[in-house]
Design an enzyme around this catalytic site. Structure first.
Site, PDB file in Angstrom:
ATOM      1  N   LYS A  75     -61.197  69.143  28.182  1.00 55.12           N
ATOM      2  CA  LYS A  75     -62.597  69.128  28.629  1.00 55.12           C
ATOM      3  C   LYS A  75     -63.337  67.949  27.979  1.00 55.12           C
ATOM      4  CE  LYS A  75     -63.887  72.373  24.960  1.00 55.12           C
ATOM      5  NZ  LYS A  75     -64.054  73.807  24.657  1.00 55.12           N
ATOM      6  N   TYR A 128     -86.733  47.401  13.298  1.00 59.59           N
ATOM      7  CA  TYR A 128     -87.975  48.116  13.595  1.00 59.59           C
ATOM      8  C   TYR A 128     -88.534  48.772  12.350  1.00 59.59           C
ATOM      9  CZ  TYR A 128     -86.934  47.652  18.569  1.00 59.59           C
ATOM     10  OH  TYR A 128     -86.680  47.159  19.809  1.00 59.59           O
TER      11      TYR A 128
HETATM   12  C1  LIG Z   1     -62.928  74.323  23.893  1.00 60.59           C
HETATM   13  C2  LIG Z   1     -62.200  75.562  24.133  1.00 60.59           C
HETATM   14  C3  LIG Z   1     -60.931  75.743  23.588  1.00 60.59           C
HETATM   15  C4  LIG Z   1     -60.269  74.731  22.669  1.00 60.59           C
HETATM   16  O1  LIG Z   1     -60.673  74.966  21.374  1.00 60.59           O
HETATM   17  P1  LIG Z   1     -60.316  73.972  20.180  1.00 60.59           P
HETATM   18  O2  LIG Z   1     -60.542  74.813  18.993  1.00 60.59           O
HETATM   19  O3  LIG Z   1     -61.250  72.827  20.309  1.00 60.59           O
HETATM   20  O4  LIG Z   1     -58.932  73.538  20.334  1.00 60.59           O
HETATM   21  C5  LIG Z   1     -60.256  76.908  23.901  1.00 60.59           C
HETATM   22  N1  LIG Z   1     -60.809  77.835  24.715  1.00 60.59           N
HETATM   23  C6  LIG Z   1     -62.028  77.698  25.247  1.00 60.59           C
HETATM   24  C7  LIG Z   1     -62.578  78.774  26.128  1.00 60.59           C
HETATM   25  C8  LIG Z   1     -62.780  76.564  24.971  1.00 60.59           C
HETATM   26  O5  LIG Z   1     -63.997  76.427  25.487  1.00 60.59           O
END
Ligand SMILES: *Cc1c(COP(=O)(O)O)cnc(C)c1O
Length: 394
Positions: free
Chosen positions: A35, A262
């Site tokens: 993702k 700035y």
């Molecule tokens: C992001 C996510 C993961 C992966 O988790 P990590 O600890 O980043 O590896 C697994 N399951 C769901 C539902 C997620 O949203």
């Protein structure tokens, strides 16, 4: 050639994947979570790399992310973890995406859309066990099972839940969540939904609970070479595949007392060299996620930091790395330009600096630039077979 980019080492990702698979319990497989553009590394090249190594399952948050993978030749299971609207259903089913069914509104809508299209929607049932985000509550499982039987176009293939405190290693809470999940599986089985793929582990739980690997573990953090928390460091031999870099685009020698940037919050303390790099907060540089204090000590630290900042002692300055040296940012980071105080270090325009960019906050432009340059180089190279070795992206 760009002056700010991200280098990705796909071999490091391959190493991490192999390392993870060696610690899987029997019968379990890796569902690679790619993702948010594989946490900022490029979902397509990362997924392709993993596919070559035998990975058969991927997870993303949105249907759009899943379809991008399909368009780029990613096969096998692609599970969409987040909610999908009925408007996105047709495309999602066309792309053979598996969807997360997590409330009754979705169930009703999806059944209607799938029936109209004459398609079967493969879904993973999401059980709410303590994350408080999405999923069916325990009181509704009987009803869910009943309605599923009346929804011929919805085919459950999996059941899962997401753990809220695995990275904090809160064993009691995590155990409670998994026991709740197991009760849910039992209810479904009693209604004839047997043989569903089960998955509960994220990266942290994968490391701590081999007994709960079930059919899949869902990992993203470990693949990109990070540990979910420092307490896990060293549990696997991970490699870091990601480094953000920029080139010095301007270098000048200035006298003591020169104001920089700035609000003139920085003033040189001696004669020095100022270098300009073409990155700023538009690229995610210097942008921090909102920090929520988790206890009194966190709160005290914030107060102390702010007090020191007020006195001009601490500015929470970013540093970059040039020739192995930590170099402070001088003054405020701008939209796309940042000034560095490089002192007397011997350097030139064009030299590379390494940036402390947060992966998911780095502007995707930096990454795309990198992959499209790789593609150009590959195309220019006439050597047979070379082109295949660089994945095209985007
Ligand atoms: C992001 C996510 C993961 C992966 O988790 P990590 O600890 O980043 O590896 C697994 N399951 C769901 C539902 C997620 O949203």
């Amino acid at each position: 050639m760009s002056d700010a980019w991200i280098d990705i080492d796909l071999d490091a990702i391959a190493n991490n994947y192999r390392e993870i698979t060696q610690h899987l319990s029997p019968g379990a497989r890796v569902m690679s979570v790619v993702k948010a553009d594989a946490y900022g590394l490029g979902a397509v090249p990362v997924a392709r790399t993993l596919q070559k190594l035998g990975c058969q399952a991927f997870a993303v948050t949105t249907a759009e992310e899943g379809l991008i993978l399909r368009e780029h030749g990613v096969e096998g299971i692609i599970l969409v973890l987040g909610p999908v609207s009925s408007e996105q259903m047709a495309e999602a089913l066309e792309g053979d995406l598996q969807l997360t069914l997590s409330d009754f509104y979705m169930l009703r809508k999806w059944e209607a859309v799938a029936a109209e299209l004459g398609k079967e929607a493969k879904v993973h049932l999401k059980l709410e066990t303590g994350m408080g985000r999405t999923g069916f509550f325990e009181k509704d499982w009987e009803l869910l099972a009943g309605l599923l039987k009346e929804s011929p176009h919805i085919t459950p293939v999996g059941v899962y839940t997401h753990l809220a405190r695995a990275a904090q290693r809160d064993q009691a809470y995590t155990r409670q969540q998994v026991e709740c999940f197991q009760r849910g599986v039992k209810v479904l089985e009693e209604h004839g939904f047997t043989g569903l793929w089960k998955h509960v582990c994220n990266s942290a739980a994968f490391l701590d609970y081999p007994e709960w690997h079930y059919d899949f573990i869902r990992t993203g953090t470990l693949l990109i070479g990070h540990f979910p928390a420092t307490a896990f460091a060293g549990k696997l031999k991970l490699q870091d595949p990601w480094v953000a870099k920029a080139r010095i685009v301007s270098l000048r020698r200035v006298p003591k007392g020169t104001f920089v940037g700035y609000q003139s919050i920085y003033r040189t303390k001696a004669e020095t060299q100022l270098a300009v790099i073409p990155v700023g907060y538009a690229d995610g540089f210097g942008v921090q996620p909102h920090f929520v204090p988790q206890g009194v000590w966190d709160f005290i630290k914030i107060v102390i930091k702010n007090f020191l900042a007020l006195c001009g002692i601490y500015r929470g300055q970013e540093t970059v790395t040039l020739q192995g040296h930590k170099i402070p940012v001088a003054g405020k980071i701008g939209m796309q330009l940042t000034v560095l105080d490089v002192g007397d270090l011997s350097c030139e325009t064009g030299d590379e600096v390494v940036l402390p960019l947060r992966r998911t906050q780095a502007n995707p432009r930096l990454l795309r630039q990198y992959w499209s340059e790789k593609r150009l180089i590959a195309k220019r190279n006439i050597k047979e077979g070379f082109l295949q070795s660089y994945p095209e992206y985007p």
